[in-house]
Structures are given as C-alpha cells and as structure tokens.
Write a protein that holds these residues in place. Structure first.
Motif, short mmCIF file in Angstrom:
data_model
loop_
_atom_site.label_atom_id
_atom_site.label_comp_id
_atom_site.label_asym_id
_atom_site.label_seq_id
_atom_site.Cartn_x
_atom_site.Cartn_y
_atom_site.Cartn_z
N ILE A 227 4.65 -79.64 -60.80
CA ILE A 227 5.96 -80.07 -61.29
C ILE A 227 6.24 -79.43 -62.64
O ILE A 227 7.33 -78.92 -62.91
CB ILE A 227 6.01 -81.62 -61.41
CG1 ILE A 227 6.02 -82.25 -60.02
CG2 ILE A 227 7.23 -82.07 -62.22
CD1 ILE A 227 5.88 -83.76 -60.02
N TRP A 228 5.22 -79.42 -63.49
CA TRP A 228 5.38 -78.83 -64.82
C TRP A 228 5.73 -77.34 -64.73
O TRP A 228 6.68 -76.88 -65.38
CB TRP A 228 4.07 -79.02 -65.62
CG TRP A 228 4.07 -78.29 -66.91
CD1 TRP A 228 4.69 -78.66 -68.06
CD2 TRP A 228 3.41 -77.06 -67.19
NE1 TRP A 228 4.47 -77.73 -69.04
CE2 TRP A 228 3.69 -76.73 -68.54
CE3 TRP A 228 2.61 -76.20 -66.45
CZ2 TRP A 228 3.20 -75.58 -69.14
CZ3 TRP A 228 2.13 -75.05 -67.05
CH2 TRP A 228 2.43 -74.76 -68.38
N ALA A 229 4.95 -76.62 -63.91
CA ALA A 229 5.20 -75.17 -63.81
C ALA A 229 6.62 -74.91 -63.31
O ALA A 229 7.33 -74.04 -63.85
CB ALA A 229 4.17 -74.55 -62.86
N LEU A 230 7.03 -75.67 -62.31
CA LEU A 230 8.36 -75.45 -61.75
C LEU A 230 9.46 -75.86 -62.74
O LEU A 230 10.40 -75.12 -62.99
CB LEU A 230 8.52 -76.26 -60.46
CG LEU A 230 8.20 -75.56 -59.16
CD1 LEU A 230 8.42 -76.50 -57.99
CD2 LEU A 230 9.05 -74.31 -58.98
N ALA A 231 9.30 -77.08 -63.28
CA ALA A 231 10.38 -77.65 -64.10
C ALA A 231 10.52 -76.96 -65.46
O ALA A 231 11.62 -76.84 -65.98
CB ALA A 231 10.15 -79.14 -64.29
N VAL A 232 9.40 -76.54 -66.01
CA VAL A 232 9.45 -76.01 -67.38
C VAL A 232 9.43 -74.48 -67.42
O VAL A 232 10.11 -73.87 -68.24
CB VAL A 232 8.27 -76.58 -68.21
CG1 VAL A 232 8.26 -76.02 -69.62
CG2 VAL A 232 8.36 -78.10 -68.26
N MET A 233 8.67 -73.88 -66.51
CA MET A 233 8.52 -72.42 -66.59
C MET A 233 9.48 -71.67 -65.66
O MET A 233 9.93 -70.59 -65.99
CB MET A 233 7.08 -72.00 -66.24
CG MET A 233 6.00 -72.70 -67.01
SD MET A 233 6.15 -72.54 -68.80
CE MET A 233 5.88 -70.82 -69.05
N VAL A 234 9.74 -72.24 -64.49
CA VAL A 234 10.49 -71.48 -63.49
C VAL A 234 11.98 -71.84 -63.47
O VAL A 234 12.85 -70.97 -63.59
CB VAL A 234 9.87 -71.69 -62.08
CG1 VAL A 234 10.68 -70.97 -61.02
CG2 VAL A 234 8.44 -71.20 -62.06
#
Lengths: 475, 478
Positions: free
Chosen positions: A251-258
């Motif tokens: 969730i973090w990778a998607l929500a914050v980075m992508v």
C-alpha cells in the motif's frame, strides 16, 4: 484502565529498536532538509531583494528616453519566497522567480530554480514535507502492522481480552500510541519550521504564520490518523503479522511512490498545457483577431476611455477629435486596453488547465492520501500554483500601471514631437513594485477540497479499522 | 532436481499463485502505462518541434520573398526598408529526439529543447519565455519506464524474493525441505533465480513489446542498439538488487527482519542518498543565481543604450571594412538593437560561463558520488541513452549560443553599416544543426559505474555462497 494500556503500548513502541532508528533517521533527515531548505530560501530571498533594488536603480538611471522604449525595457517583478518554503517548497522550484513587465505582452515567470538543479534530485523530494510524506507512513505501518496480528500470533491478544480489557479500549490505546508518535514527529518539524519562518527576512504576520503552522500540523495529523487506521485495519484483517507487513508495504509503495506520479502524468495528459512556442503563436493570433479597425465604434470608445482616464475627466468624442495628442501614445495605450482582456483570458485558461490537472490528481487522492496532503501542505506553505497565480496577477496589474504611465506621458506630452523623450526624472513617477503575500484565507480556499479528502481518509480508515477490529476480536 | 523440477515446485509454491499473478499483472500494467506516458511526452515534443519549424520557415519564406523582390527590382510591393535585414533573420533550432526518447522523460520536461535564434533576442531571453508547464506536474515528475525500473523493479524483487528460505524457516519446515535431498545452496539460488527471473521476464518482455509497438521517427534498426544498452543497464541494476536480496536472505533471519532490512536499503539507495547528495552538492557548489544574471543584463542594456555612440564607434574601429559601403539602407534602430544586444551578450557571457563551470563541477561531483547509489547510476545511464539528460540539454543550449555568436560575427559589420543581406549571402548561411555525441561516448561515461555494480554483485554472491556453505538449519536463533 486505558491509561495503563496506553502506557504499556508506549513502552513497547519506545523499546522497539526499529521504531527508534526510523524516528531518529526521520528527525535527522528532517533537520538536514530544513537546514538545506532554509539555506535555499534565505539565498533566494537575498537574491530577490538585491535584484529588485538593483532593478529600481537601473530603471531610475535611464536618463532621457522615449517612454515607449522604456516600457519595452520594462521592470522586473521578483517573486519573494514564502517563509514556509523551507518546510515545503512545493512546486516553487518549478515556477519562475521573476516576471518581466513590459509593453504589449504578459510574460510568464522565468528562471525555474529546478532547471539549474541536479537531475538526481528529481528521484525524490528532499524537503521536510517530502520526507514526512514518504517516511511517516513507513513509521506508522512499522508500528502498526503487528499491533493486532502480532498479538494474535503470539496468543497475547486472547490473554489481554480475557483479563477484562475491552476491545474498544485496546483499539483506542493502540490507535492513540501509534498516531501520537507520528503526529509528534510531524509537529516537531512543523513548529521548528514555523519558528524559522517567523524570523525570516520577509516574515508573514505572526498570526498568519501561526494559523498556517496549525493548519499544516492538522493536515499531517489527519494523514497520520488515516495511516494509523489503515495499519490497524490490515493488522486486524491478516492472520500473520508478516502478511500484514507485506500488504502495508505494498500500500505504501503504491500510495506514496507510484500513484502521485501516475496521477500527475494522467492529469498532464487530460489537461495538456501547450508548449511555450505554441502559446505565443496562439496568443499572437488571439490578439490579432481581437484587434478592431481604428474607425470602428469600439476603437473610438477605447480612445475616449484612454484619454478620459489620462486627463482624469470625461472627454466626448467630439472633443477628442479636436485635441492635440500624440497619436502613437494614443494608439499604444488603446491597444494595451484592447489586448488586456485577451492576455488575461489567455492566462486564465492556462491557470484553469493547472486547476483541471489538480482536479484530476484529486481523483487519485481518493486512492492515496499522500496526494491530498501534498496539495494542502503546499497551499499552506504558500508554494502552490494558486499562490503563484496571485503573484502573477498582482504583477500584471503593476505591468498595466507602468505601461499606462509611460503611454500617458507620451500621449499628453509628446504631441507634435517627432521623437519625444521623457525627462530623466520622469521615471520616479512610475510606482515601485511591492508584493504582499496572500492571506491564509486563500490557502483555505485553495485546499478546502483536499482538507475534506484528508478528513474523509482519516474518518473512513479509522471507522473501518474499528469496525473490523471489533468484529474480529469479538468473534 | 532439474531446473524444470525447480520451476514446477516454485510455480506451485510461489510464482504460480494468484497473488503473484496479480502482482506481475500490476507491474506489467504500470510498465505499459509508463512507456506510453513517455511516448505521449515525446509526441508532444515532436509536435512542438514540427510547429516551431513550420512557423520559422514561414517567417523566413516571407523574408526571402521580400528580398527576392527587392533584388529583382520591378514590383516593390511587400518590400520595406527592413527588407533583407540580418536582424530579422530567424533560425529554427531544436534538440533532436534520441531513438529511445520515449523510455525516459529525464530533464526534457524542464529544460529547453527548441528555440528561435535571432539577433533581435539577447541570449538571456532565448529560452526564458517558454515556461508554461504545470509546476506541480513537474514537481511530481513524469512516470516513465526509467522511473518504473529504478523505483519499482527493486521493490518487486524484494517482495517476491525476501522470504527465499525464511518462509520455510518461520514455518519450521526448512529442515523438512532440505531432508528431501536438496542442498541449501541449490534451493537458495534456484528459488532466487526463478522468482527474480519471472520479474525480469515481465519487465524485458514489456520493454521489448513497447519498443516494437511504439512508433518513432527513428527506424526500428536505430532503436535496437540503444535498447540493447538499456537492457544491459537494466539487467545489471536488477542483478545488483538480486545480490542484495540474496545477501540479506542468506543471513537466515526471520522474514520480517529480511523485508525491513531490504526496505531500509531500498529507501537509502533510491530515496535518501540521491536526494540528500543532490541537496548537499547544491549547497557545496551553488549555481550562480539567474537573478544576478538578469540584473547584470539589464544594467548592461541601460548602459549600452546610453553609450550607444561609443559602442558603435568601437565596433567600427574593430571592423573598418564596413566603412567601404557608407550608404545605410536599413533603419538605424536595428543597428541600435544589434549593438545593445551584442553588448548584453558579451557582458553576461562571464556569468553564463560561471553557470557552465558550476554545472560541470557538480556533474563531476555526481560522477564520483553516483557510486553511493545504484539508482543514481541507473538514472544517469537511462537519461543519457534516452537523450534526455541535463548534460545533453546543456550542450544544446551552448551550441545555440555559439551559433548565434557566429552568426552575429558574420553579419554584424553589415548590420552596423545598415546594409541588407544579399540573397546569395543568406543562402550561404547554414542553419542550426545539433552536434550530438555518439552512443559509445555516452556509454563510456557509464561503463565504470556499471562495472562497479557488477563487482559489488560478484562480491555479494561470493559472500552469500560462503554463508550458504556454513549454513545451519537447526539451532539457528535470531
């Protein structure tokens, strides 16, 4: 009872080496980010002040000169940096720092600081706000992933509940401890930034700075609450803490980075901004199509308006025909008046496209609170495009004033002269450009929807986490 | 066990599970979107270049027609006192888009890639009136294949491979697995290579597909070589991350420890080191401010206007040949415009040189500092291959200024003497053409860093093998 649970949870958090390390890393990075941001801000501020003063000197030293030639030379409107830019530079490095105020055209701000920055800086945002946006979720997720799943795995959850602890108090205690850790970290950096802002060379009023800092703290707190809700929700849903951690990191990778990048790309495709060359070409065409024939009623009305304004009294068309005026000065000011609306409409269209892009990103903010936070944070730091538009509009009013003063001098004093030159003291009559930062109310208006989204995120994530926890733990 | 056996086992245990397929599908979708977004940006640039060329060409066609009329005599409709003025000549200039420009947006969204060259525009204004792009979009950055590879590829590798043996260890079945007659080394490497191989396969297949599907002004043949270099860079970057994952996994800690350790490493390499070093370098080697550049230009413009007669006299002394034809045909204000702009350009040249020196100094520093992060190495390589690096844009800007200076030197005496260009003179002037560096020159800059990554990968593999040889399943505690 709840205070005991809070104390126990807080002790566990403080004893967790990983949390301590991440918190220390965040604070250190925040400190470095703040100092780098402050150095950058101070430098920019100093340069803008120096350049503005220098520009005034150069303008006053023109000697005898044709006013219209001086209107082309123009003035420069240097944009002061917002004092809270040290905390969140927002889009400021990607906006020009100075607007050339000259006759006939409204220029965009030029010299984006980011154009002179290293390309590796574009991999990530090293401002305090950027660090908080990226690392706060990690901290909260690391604190929260095993809050329920871990206890369930170890069997301590059943033991705690059997000891008479209510599900509500257990959930509340974990929620409070995890959220407060994140909020305290964010608040510390925001307060430090606000204190620095209060002592900046172009400080906003203390009340304004305080309101902005409180607003920023509230938004980052909402962000943390939403993240905490998510962490507890996933922790309650997953049987194993390892699975919970994986899901949260995903969730973090998607929500914050992508998603922020994807959102920006989709927005740019949905509301494309024409390239610079195209802008000028279209603008020239718009201006040409808007020009009316000199013998038309509209043109005559514009002439009447220009002369009346210059003389400070109403002039009839009949009187106008008999007046001894400089024809070039009259024509130049009439075209300024006629072009004014075209230029403003054109820029309004560009800013509408920016707003359209922001609206598209807001749709993505339904999937990622980081996007809503970025909008709200930069609005309150005074570094979003709305603040820039405010500066640009004030500069445009100044451009009109400058050009009008020049044209009216030519119009009234250049009658009969083939080459009229204004005296060397004339330039002192041209008003100096001063700029006041917009009040915080503009930031509220600009970020209202994003604040609402953050509120929704916080409320929905917390409510979901509580509902799932209650059901799971009761069962 | 044969490779096929390993694949069957891994398929059932890991890569064949629906969750893994969802992950791979999501990755593929993001890669496709990233590539198409890069293509869309490239198309926008190509359209802009096309429009720019058409516009300049139309302007110059009118200019030339007028000059032809003047030289032919007869009907003088359309001939003005400015006809043939060198000050009115416009040159189109643009940065050619590289064959793989759709793979990495790089700095193309923020740095100039086209401009009209004219003596009527001082250097300071050549590129400064085109800054309309939405600043928030620029700040968030475009999502392209380069970003997807640098940021997402390591994350996906971590997610897929972090529990190579720790999953068995956490479930207390590692001993059971090894009792089936497989060595820990074989289990470890086969799992790692199969899982990471699936991720790489998805990446390379999508990249190759996008190379073929996305049309370009370049022929497929022109795109193949840069694509091979791109792929080589991707594989080396991936190999480094696979080695890092192996190194952490070989320490046989719990899965949670592995994922946190790997995430910290990822965060440090992809997020913290690049941005922190960028901030530090910009503080240590600050760029001279553009505002002082502007202030200097305006001061010079004012002085030049006030001392125009002196400047003109000085110019005449430097170019006595123009006194031969003393009958001025072109309006005098064009001469003034030329002299003022030339003086501004000369006065601000040292400031621009400072910019160039600072940029070179920082680039040299990045050359050293990039060894601190594989993400910096990969970003530099990808931007260079895609032709969208800051360095290439910088070379374009320098060449534009150089072209303008050469043109100014060529026609300046005539402008000051008030003489128009002749058709023959005009036609003998070559237009702007960007002198690009070759792919091998670009690759040369990145060879050492890539070898460095390979060296680190090799060292990690050696350490992992050493650890695997002394691996104890029983009694291993955190």
């Amino acid at each position: 009872m709840i205070s005991y649970i809070i104390r126990k949870e807080a002790m566990e958090v403080s004893r967790d080496g990983r949390t301590r390390i991440l918190a220390i890393v965040m604070l250190l990075l925040g400190l470095v980010g703040l100092l780098a941001g402050w150095a950058n801000y101070a430098d920019q501020q100093r340069n803008a002040q120096f350049a503005q003063a220098d520009d005034q000197t150069v303008f006053l030293d023109q000697g005898e000169r044709n006013p219209h030639s001086a209107a082309h030379f123009g003035r420069m409107a240097y944009k002061p940096a917002s004092p809270l830019a040290a905390f969140d530079p927002g889009a400021a490095p990607f906006m020009g720092q100075v607007i050339w105020l000259e006759a006939h055209q409204r220029n965009p701000a030029m010299f984006r600081p980011a154009a002179d920055s290293l390309e590796l800086g574009r991999l990530s945002n090293f401002s305090v706000a950027g660090i908080l946006t990226v690392l706060l979720p990690l901290l909260v997720f690391l604190l929260g992933y095993s809050a329920l799943a871990g206890e369930r795995e170890r069997g301590t959850l059943r033991q705690t509940l059997a000891a008479g602890t209510s599900t509500g108090k257990l959930f509340a205690a974990k929620y409070i401890v995890i959220a407060s850790t994140g909020i305290v970290l964010a608040a510390v950096t925001i307060i430090a930034s606000a204190v620095m802002a209060l002592f900046s060379p172009v400080a906003l009023s203390a009340t304004d700075t305080l309101v902005r800092a409180l607003g920023l703290t509230a938004f980052y707190a909402l962000y943390v609450l939403a993240l905490t809700g998510f962490a507890l929700l996933v922790s309650a849903l997953c049987r194993q803490s390892r699975t919970a951690l994986l899901v949260l990191l995903g969730i973090w990778a998607l929500a914050v980075m992508v998603l922020p990048r994807v959102g920006a790309s989709v927005a740019a495709q949905t509301f494309p901004i024409p390239d610079g060359a195209q802008v000028w070409s279209e603008l020239r065409a718009d201006i040409a199509s808007n020009r009316v024939a000199p013998d038309s009623a509209e043109y005559k009305a514009a002439e009447q308006f220009v002369v009346s304004r210059a003389l400070g009294r109403d002039v009839s068309l009949a009187e106008l025909a008999t007046m001894d005026l400089n024809a070039s000065g009259l024509r130049l000011e009439v075209t300024e008046v006629l072009d004014y609306a075209v230029l403003n409409n054109f820029y309004a269209d560009i800013y509408d496209r920016y707003a359209g892009q922001r609206d598209v990103r807001r749709w993505f903010a339904l999937l990622s609170p980081a996007i809503a936070l970025q909008h709200a944070s930069s609005a309150f730091a005074g570094t979003d495009f709305v603040a820039h538009q405010h500066f640009s509009d004030v500069a445009e009013v100044q451009r009109n004033n400058i050009v009008r003063v020049m044209n009216e001098d030519l119009l009234l004093n250049g009658a009969g002269a083939t080459t009229y030159l204004a005296g060397e003291n004339f330039w002192e009559e041209v008003p100096e450009f001063t700029y006041q930062f917009p009040p915080v109310s503009l930031a509220w208006r600009s970020a209202a929807f994003d604040i609402l989204l953050l509120l929704l995120w916080g409320a929905i994530a917390t409510a979901l986490a509580w509902t799932v926890t209650r059901n799971r733990l009761t069962v | 066990m044969t490779l096929r056996d390993w694949f069957t086992v891994e398929w059932k245990l890991s890569i064949g599970r629906p969750a893994s397929w969802v992950l791979f599908a999501l990755f593929a979708a993001l890669l496709i979107y990233a590539a198409s977004n890069g293509k869309s940006r490239l198309d926008n640039r190509l359209d802009a270049i096309g429009r720019h060329q058409t516009e300049v060409s139309q302007t110059m066609s009118t200019w030339q027609t007028s000059l032809e009329q003047k030289e032919a005599g007869g009907d003088q409709t359309g001939v003005t006192p400015r006809t043939g003025a060198a000050m009115d000549v416009r040159f189109s200039s643009y940065l050619p888009q590289a064959p793989l420009a759709d793979f990495a947006i790089g700095q193309s969204d923020i740095l100039p890639y086209l401009s009209t060259i004219s003596l009527a525009t001082p250097d300071i204004r050549i590129f400064s009136r085109y800054e309309f792009e939405d600043p928030v979009s620029l700040m968030l950055g475009g999502f392209d294949l380069s970003t997807a590879i640098i940021v997402l590829l390591p994350l996906l590798l971590i997610v897929v491979c972090f529990d190579l043996i720790s999953a068995d260890r956490d479930a207390n079945r590692l001993g059971l697995t090894l009792s089936q007659g497989v060595s820990i080394s074989s289990l470890f490497w086969n799992r790692l290579l199969l899982r990471s191989g699936m991720v790489l396969l998805v990446l390379l297949l999508v990249s190759a597909l996008m190379l073929l599907v996305q049309s370009s002004v370049h022929s497929p043949g022109e795109r193949v070589l840069p694509f091979l270099v791109w792929t080589l860079g991707t594989v080396i970057y991936a190999a480094f991350w696979i080695a890092v994952i192996a190194l952490v996994a070989a320490y046989n800690r719990r899965s949670e420890f592995n994922i946190m350790a790997l995430l910290s490493i990822w965060l440090a390499f992809v997020f913290i080191v690049p941005s922190a070093t960028s901030a530090i370098l910009e503080t240590v080697y600050p760029t001279p401010t553009r505002l002082s550049y502007l202030a200097e230009a305006r001061e010079t413009e004012n002085d030049a206007r006030l001392q125009e007669a002196d400047i003109a006299n000085q110019f005449i002394l430097d170019h006595p040949e123009m006194l031969v034809n003393e009958v001025a045909e072109i309006p005098a204000f064009l001469r003034s415009n030329f002299l003022v702009n030339r003086t501004i350009d000369e006065a601000t040249r040292p400031i621009l040189d400072e910019f160039d020196a600072a940029a070179r100094q920082r680039e040299a520093s990045v050359g050293i500092i990039r060894y601190l992060s594989p993400a910096i190495i990969a970003q530099g390589l990808f931007n260079d291959i895609a032709g969208n690096s800051a360095g290439r844009h910088q070379r374009y800007v320098e060449q534009v200024r150089e072209f303008k200076a050469n043109y100014s030197a060529l026609v300046g005496p005539g402008v000051v003497a008030g003489q128009p260009l002749t058709l023959v003179e005009f036609q003998s002037i070559e237009g702007f053409s960007f002198r690009d560096e070759s792919l091998s020159e670009a690759l040369g800059r990145h060879l050492l860093p890539l070898l460095f990554l390979l060296l680190l990968t090799t060292v990690a593999v050696v350490i992992v093998n050493k650890r695997l040889r002394t691996f104890h399943v029983v009694g291993k505690q955190d």
